[in-house]
Enzyme design. Sequence first.
Site, short mmCIF file in Angstrom:
data_model
loop_
_atom_site.label_atom_id
_atom_site.label_comp_id
_atom_site.label_asym_id
_atom_site.label_seq_id
_atom_site.Cartn_x
_atom_site.Cartn_y
_atom_site.Cartn_z
N ASP A 98 6.18 -1.16 31.67
CA ASP A 98 7.18 -1.35 32.70
C ASP A 98 7.61 -2.81 32.66
O ASP A 98 6.78 -3.70 32.60
CB ASP A 98 6.53 -1.06 34.07
CG ASP A 98 7.38 -0.16 34.93
OD1 ASP A 98 8.49 -0.59 35.29
OD2 ASP A 98 6.94 0.96 35.23
N ASP A 200 12.55 -1.75 35.15
CA ASP A 200 12.56 -1.55 36.60
C ASP A 200 13.87 -2.05 37.23
O ASP A 200 14.32 -3.17 36.94
CB ASP A 200 11.37 -2.31 37.18
CG ASP A 200 11.08 -1.98 38.63
OD1 ASP A 200 10.68 -0.84 38.89
OD2 ASP A 200 11.24 -2.88 39.48
N GLU A 253 15.84 1.91 34.75
CA GLU A 253 15.87 2.56 36.05
C GLU A 253 17.15 2.09 36.72
O GLU A 253 17.27 0.93 37.10
CB GLU A 253 14.65 2.18 36.90
CG GLU A 253 14.61 2.97 38.20
CD GLU A 253 13.76 2.33 39.29
OE1 GLU A 253 13.35 3.06 40.19
OE2 GLU A 253 13.53 1.11 39.26
N HIS A 319 6.37 8.03 39.98
CA HIS A 319 5.50 7.47 41.02
C HIS A 319 6.24 7.18 42.33
O HIS A 319 5.62 6.73 43.28
CB HIS A 319 4.86 6.19 40.49
CG HIS A 319 5.89 5.14 40.21
ND1 HIS A 319 6.83 5.27 39.21
CD2 HIS A 319 6.16 3.97 40.83
CE1 HIS A 319 7.63 4.21 39.24
NE2 HIS A 319 7.24 3.40 40.19
N ASP A 320 7.56 7.38 42.35
CA ASP A 320 8.33 7.14 43.57
C ASP A 320 8.82 8.44 44.21
O ASP A 320 9.41 8.41 45.29
CB ASP A 320 9.59 6.30 43.27
CG ASP A 320 9.25 4.90 42.79
OD1 ASP A 320 8.21 4.35 43.21
OD2 ASP A 320 10.03 4.36 41.97
#
Length: 542
Positions: A98, A200, A253, A319-320
């Site tokens: 990430d 990210d 993202e 994970h969100d």
Amino acid sequence: MQKQYFKENVVYQIYPRSFCDSNGDGIGDLPGILSKLDYLKELGVGIIWLSPVYKSPNQDMGYDVSDYLDINPEYGTLQDMDTLIAEAKKRGIRIIMDLVVNHTSDEHQWFIESKKPNSPYRDYYYWKEGRKNNKKPPNNWQSMFAESAWKFDREVGLWYLHLYGDKQVDLNFHNPKVIDEVKKILRFWLDRGIYGFRCDVINQIYKTTLKNGKQRLHQTGREHYLNQEGNHRILRELHEEVFSKYDCMTVGETYMVDYQNARRFLDGELDMVFQFDHVSVDRRKTPVFARKYEPRRMKKILFGWQNNIAWNTNYLENHDQLRSIPRFGDEKKYYLQSGKMLAMMIMFLKGTTYVYQGQEIGMTNIGTTDMSLVKDISAHNVYSLLRKLKIPHKMALKLVDNNNRDNARTPMQWNGQKNAGFSNGEPWLMLNPNYPQINVEKSQKDEASIYHFYKKIIALKKETPALCYGEFISLVTSGNLMAFLRTFGNDEYTIILNLSKKRIKNPLFLRGQVIVANYEGVDNYEGKVWLEPFEGALIKTR
Ligand code: GLC
Ligand code: CA
């Protein structure tokens, strides 16, 4: 056709804190991941995406980085990371990391230095004088986590910008030194043998101006920093100077991106983007408010993206996000059928498939019953805001649960023993109590499990060029029925998926061999009149 590793291989996302704990401190770690590489190899994934493993004080669980060039001691050492990369490689698995560079932790050395008035680091961040004699924040922007995007620092006497938590300080990408630092980070890891980055919130890094934003319920200010020209310019530079020199992949993202902007990101900037339209289908404009899930809208959104950009990311969980079976399937009545249907959907659409840890065994949400057990910072912020607005406790809990990210972060369920086999110690986040029923060991023993289905279709995708490189052609069918073709040379596959819990009349005449199906004993769709709830199949029609 250009063959590319990421077009033939499925990505498996690991949330390291919750994957496997090797030393009993209740926190997942790198040696824990190492011990599960054979599991991942057996599942058939070719790429692992590791959520952040850098040094971090964990206000946002690793998405607040205090040293990009070192591993969080809770997770292990740089040497553990090298071992992981090498051992994964031996098993034919590549690792992406990430990249969290929109912001650093306030405990990063750069930020600490930047507090000194004449420091060369001052300009790494947005240190600004406030309005009204420095009494009010410099502008009206809101952070993504439901508070002002500015925080006053007494010591410095100025405000700093944070689009996320108040310990996640936005970097100033107008400063070329910041861009140079990012290049350094990229090279450091690529030279160590990683295969690329999930970037990210990468479409927010460039703030064109710091003017007041249009007042909204959520994310006031965003028109000044989403998908800006300067953003494209920086990514192009990173691509030209760094990424293009390595055999690597990048996925951005990109929250709130449209087709046109996505096409720009894909043109010489990034290999892939994560759009969020389809995982917002059951949310209102202000995402704490849920709306009823309508499968027909899911289909429309996904087809829109398939038809408008060349290469998609096909995912339902991360994970969100909340777990997908309770969200888009039916956890109670059609658990297996809907879990497998959703698996087919993300595996057979055109693009790279992303599977989040636990999705392959059909893990579900834990719910939000007690704020004192919640670890997610955004859930806490939203709860406080709702309470400030005088929303009663029970109602507030319900609203928080719509986006409480702990739902996806409960520890991986390996077996039915103590702490689901995740840890010998007290897990950092509570387990889902359903682990005796839903776990890896049990799934592996049961040929009819969601796990075996994933394993089968991951292998199938990998060995079938039409499912990787084939054209996507949507078929027109009634609302909740999704049907499309994947064609490659003389091969044609038809995918038919009932996205709903109601039976639907089959409008198609499908001659050919059924390659996979999620209902037992269905080997022929030629004269099949009805599609059962969540029924789906892949048929070789030419
Ligand atoms: C991304 C991450 C999320 C994090 C945020 C800030 O959205 O996926 O977990 O909180 O960025 O870094
Ligand atoms: Ca540990």
